[in-house]
Scaffold this motif. Sequence first.
Motif, PDB file in Angstrom:
ATOM      1  N   ALA A 190      -1.799  45.568 -39.325  1.00 47.66           N
ATOM      2  CA  ALA A 190      -2.865  45.413 -38.318  1.00 47.66           C
ATOM      3  C   ALA A 190      -3.890  44.384 -38.770  1.00 47.66           C
ATOM      4  O   ALA A 190      -4.313  43.525 -37.981  1.00 47.66           O
ATOM      5  CB  ALA A 190      -3.545  46.756 -38.077  1.00 47.66           C
ATOM      6  N   MET A 191      -4.304  44.442 -40.034  1.00 49.99           N
ATOM      7  CA  MET A 191      -5.301  43.491 -40.519  1.00 49.99           C
ATOM      8  C   MET A 191      -4.757  42.064 -40.477  1.00 49.99           C
ATOM      9  O   MET A 191      -5.475  41.126 -40.089  1.00 49.99           O
ATOM     10  CB  MET A 191      -5.755  43.878 -41.925  1.00 49.99           C
ATOM     11  CG  MET A 191      -6.553  45.171 -41.973  1.00 49.99           C
ATOM     12  SD  MET A 191      -7.465  45.442 -43.531  1.00 49.99           S
ATOM     13  CE  MET A 191      -6.105  45.636 -44.686  1.00 49.99           C
ATOM     14  N   LEU A 192      -3.499  41.881 -40.859  1.00 51.85           N
ATOM     15  CA  LEU A 192      -2.910  40.547 -40.809  1.00 51.85           C
ATOM     16  C   LEU A 192      -2.791  40.054 -39.369  1.00 51.85           C
ATOM     17  O   LEU A 192      -3.042  38.877 -39.085  1.00 51.85           O
ATOM     18  CB  LEU A 192      -1.534  40.553 -41.491  1.00 51.85           C
ATOM     19  CG  LEU A 192      -1.550  40.695 -43.008  1.00 51.85           C
ATOM     20  CD1 LEU A 192      -0.131  40.813 -43.554  1.00 51.85           C
ATOM     21  CD2 LEU A 192      -2.272  39.521 -43.661  1.00 51.85           C
ATOM     22  N   GLY A 221      -6.924  36.767 -33.900  1.00 56.19           N
ATOM     23  CA  GLY A 221      -8.277  36.970 -33.378  1.00 56.19           C
ATOM     24  C   GLY A 221      -8.603  38.447 -33.312  1.00 56.19           C
ATOM     25  O   GLY A 221      -7.726  39.296 -33.132  1.00 56.19           O
ATOM     26  N   PHE A 222      -9.902  38.754 -33.451  1.00 60.28           N
ATOM     27  CA  PHE A 222     -10.349  40.138 -33.527  1.00 60.28           C
ATOM     28  C   PHE A 222     -10.512  40.760 -32.143  1.00 60.28           C
ATOM     29  O   PHE A 222     -11.133  40.160 -31.262  1.00 60.28           O
ATOM     30  CB  PHE A 222     -11.670  40.226 -34.283  1.00 60.28           C
ATOM     31  CG  PHE A 222     -11.581  39.740 -35.706  1.00 60.28           C
ATOM     32  CD1 PHE A 222     -10.606  40.228 -36.565  1.00 60.28           C
ATOM     33  CD2 PHE A 222     -12.478  38.789 -36.186  1.00 60.28           C
ATOM     34  CE1 PHE A 222     -10.526  39.788 -37.875  1.00 60.28           C
ATOM     35  CE2 PHE A 222     -12.405  38.338 -37.500  1.00 60.28           C
ATOM     36  CZ  PHE A 222     -11.432  38.835 -38.353  1.00 60.28           C
ATOM     37  N   GLU A 223      -9.987  41.955 -31.964  1.00 53.96           N
ATOM     38  CA  GLU A 223     -10.171  42.691 -30.714  1.00 53.96           C
ATOM     39  C   GLU A 223     -11.637  43.051 -30.512  1.00 53.96           C
ATOM     40  O   GLU A 223     -12.168  42.978 -29.416  1.00 53.96           O
ATOM     41  CB  GLU A 223      -9.357  43.987 -30.721  1.00 53.96           C
ATOM     42  CG  GLU A 223      -7.893  43.830 -30.405  1.00 53.96           C
ATOM     43  CD  GLU A 223      -7.227  45.171 -30.152  1.00 53.96           C
ATOM     44  OE1 GLU A 223      -7.940  46.219 -30.141  1.00 53.96           O
ATOM     45  OE2 GLU A 223      -6.009  45.195 -29.962  1.00 53.96           O
ATOM     46  N   LYS A 224     -12.273  43.498 -31.608  1.00 56.21           N
ATOM     47  CA  LYS A 224     -13.665  43.934 -31.559  1.00 56.21           C
ATOM     48  C   LYS A 224     -14.221  43.933 -32.968  1.00 56.21           C
ATOM     49  O   LYS A 224     -13.494  43.649 -33.925  1.00 56.21           O
ATOM     50  CB  LYS A 224     -13.772  45.319 -30.914  1.00 56.21           C
ATOM     51  CG  LYS A 224     -12.814  46.354 -31.472  1.00 56.21           C
ATOM     52  CD  LYS A 224     -12.847  47.624 -30.630  1.00 56.21           C
ATOM     53  CE  LYS A 224     -11.822  48.639 -31.114  1.00 56.21           C
ATOM     54  NZ  LYS A 224     -11.871  49.891 -30.319  1.00 56.21           N
ATOM     55  N   ASP A 264      -7.257  52.329 -33.813  1.00 55.37           N
ATOM     56  CA  ASP A 264      -7.011  50.924 -33.474  1.00 55.37           C
ATOM     57  C   ASP A 264      -6.024  50.305 -34.455  1.00 55.37           C
ATOM     58  O   ASP A 264      -5.072  49.623 -34.069  1.00 55.37           O
ATOM     59  CB  ASP A 264      -8.316  50.115 -33.525  1.00 55.37           C
ATOM     60  CG  ASP A 264      -9.397  50.661 -32.626  1.00 55.37           C
ATOM     61  OD1 ASP A 264      -9.109  50.889 -31.434  1.00 55.37           O
ATOM     62  OD2 ASP A 264     -10.521  50.852 -33.117  1.00 55.37           O
ATOM     63  N   LEU A 265      -6.255  50.544 -35.732  1.00 59.53           N
ATOM     64  CA  LEU A 265      -5.424  49.948 -36.771  1.00 59.53           C
ATOM     65  C   LEU A 265      -3.996  50.484 -36.709  1.00 59.53           C
ATOM     66  O   LEU A 265      -3.032  49.732 -36.887  1.00 59.53           O
ATOM     67  CB  LEU A 265      -6.040  50.225 -38.141  1.00 59.53           C
ATOM     68  CG  LEU A 265      -7.406  49.554 -38.379  1.00 59.53           C
ATOM     69  CD1 LEU A 265      -8.119  50.196 -39.567  1.00 59.53           C
ATOM     70  CD2 LEU A 265      -7.235  48.053 -38.609  1.00 59.53           C
ATOM     71  N   GLY A 289      -1.026  48.061 -35.865  1.00 60.97           N
ATOM     72  CA  GLY A 289      -0.079  47.955 -36.957  1.00 60.97           C
ATOM     73  C   GLY A 289       1.339  48.325 -36.568  1.00 60.97           C
ATOM     74  O   GLY A 289       2.296  47.653 -36.956  1.00 60.97           O
ATOM     75  N   VAL A 290       1.488  49.406 -35.808  1.00 64.11           N
ATOM     76  CA  VAL A 290       2.818  49.825 -35.368  1.00 64.11           C
ATOM     77  C   VAL A 290       3.471  48.723 -34.541  1.00 64.11           C
ATOM     78  O   VAL A 290       4.643  48.379 -34.732  1.00 64.11           O
ATOM     79  CB  VAL A 290       2.738  51.133 -34.556  1.00 64.11           C
ATOM     80  CG1 VAL A 290       4.044  51.393 -33.805  1.00 64.11           C
ATOM     81  CG2 VAL A 290       2.424  52.310 -35.478  1.00 64.11           C
ATOM     82  N   GLN A 291       2.712  48.139 -33.606  1.00 70.58           N
ATOM     83  CA  GLN A 291       3.256  47.077 -32.771  1.00 70.58           C
ATOM     84  C   GLN A 291       3.599  45.841 -33.595  1.00 70.58           C
ATOM     85  O   GLN A 291       4.640  45.211 -33.395  1.00 70.58           O
ATOM     86  CB  GLN A 291       2.251  46.711 -31.674  1.00 70.58           C
ATOM     87  CG  GLN A 291       2.755  45.669 -30.686  1.00 70.58           C
ATOM     88  CD  GLN A 291       4.004  46.103 -29.948  1.00 70.58           C
ATOM     89  OE1 GLN A 291       4.162  47.280 -29.599  1.00 70.58           O
ATOM     90  NE2 GLN A 291       4.907  45.168 -29.716  1.00 70.58           N
ATOM     91  N   ALA A 292       2.724  45.502 -34.541  1.00 69.91           N
ATOM     92  CA  ALA A 292       2.984  44.326 -35.381  1.00 69.91           C
ATOM     93  C   ALA A 292       4.235  44.520 -36.231  1.00 69.91           C
ATOM     94  O   ALA A 292       5.035  43.589 -36.397  1.00 69.91           O
ATOM     95  CB  ALA A 292       1.771  44.052 -36.274  1.00 69.91           C
ATOM     96  N   LEU A 293       4.435  45.715 -36.772  1.00 69.59           N
ATOM     97  CA  LEU A 293       5.622  45.988 -37.579  1.00 69.59           C
ATOM     98  C   LEU A 293       6.884  45.926 -36.724  1.00 69.59           C
ATOM     99  O   LEU A 293       7.944  45.459 -37.184  1.00 69.59           O
ATOM    100  CB  LEU A 293       5.495  47.345 -38.266  1.00 69.59           C
ATOM    101  CG  LEU A 293       4.454  47.431 -39.388  1.00 69.59           C
ATOM    102  CD1 LEU A 293       4.272  48.877 -39.839  1.00 69.59           C
ATOM    103  CD2 LEU A 293       4.855  46.553 -40.572  1.00 69.59           C
TER     104      LEU A 293
END
Length: 243
Positions: free
Chosen positions: A209-211, A217-220, A227-228, A232-236
């Motif tokens: 999630a951080m990467l 760009g930052f959501e908020k 949120d993380l 993160g799950v989607q990014a993985l």
Amino acid sequence: MKLIIAGASGLVATEIIRQSLRSRDITTVLALARKPVAAPEGTTAADATKLKSVIIDDYETYPDHVKREFSGADACIWTVAITPTKSKTYAFEDVKRICQTSTLAGFRAMADAGPARPFRFLYMSGSAAERDQTKRPIVLAEYLLMRGETENQVLEFAASQQPPGSVQASVAKPGLITGHETVFRSVWGTALRYIGVIPHVSIEELVAAMLHQVKNGFEKDALYGGDLQRIGVQALRETAKES
């Protein structure tokens, strides 16, 4: 993408390095720490060439040769801190120096070093850090208010930079971080997530999630455990599809 990882010898930072070296989008990883940092076990020789260890004697002071390494950087994930539990074993002045003074000194040095625009700075804090300085947390009040004040200062510094939007900041505020390397913590963390007692995110999800956020760009300005975990799950999943 050129990414700075500050506090690069820690547990979370090691996972950031691991995922960063595998990322096609990241071409250079600057591992900023007080001792040499090597590529994590299992890293391919080709990926390891993207890693550069940058040694800093004091996170409050940045010599010219270190600032030169920051030049052209696209983002930084800042993990330098003293945890709530360990904070009890230090004088509060030292805890504040490491958690707050060093953070702002490092952020300023990076912003002054000629980074890419926009330059994204992600500060790793905690879910209980209190930004509202009029409140009084029930436990560890001095520590949690200081961490919240640091969050405010990071966001204010980014907002003060010109032109507007050239330096961006956000704060990762995970709750319980679990990992496969500690079975008890993983099982306990999963149980806590199920009953909703403490926010939980795995170290793999947190780092992914951080990467994702420093790349896209930052959501908020405050990314909590939920949120993380979602990001993160989607990014993985996306990474798994690409491999």
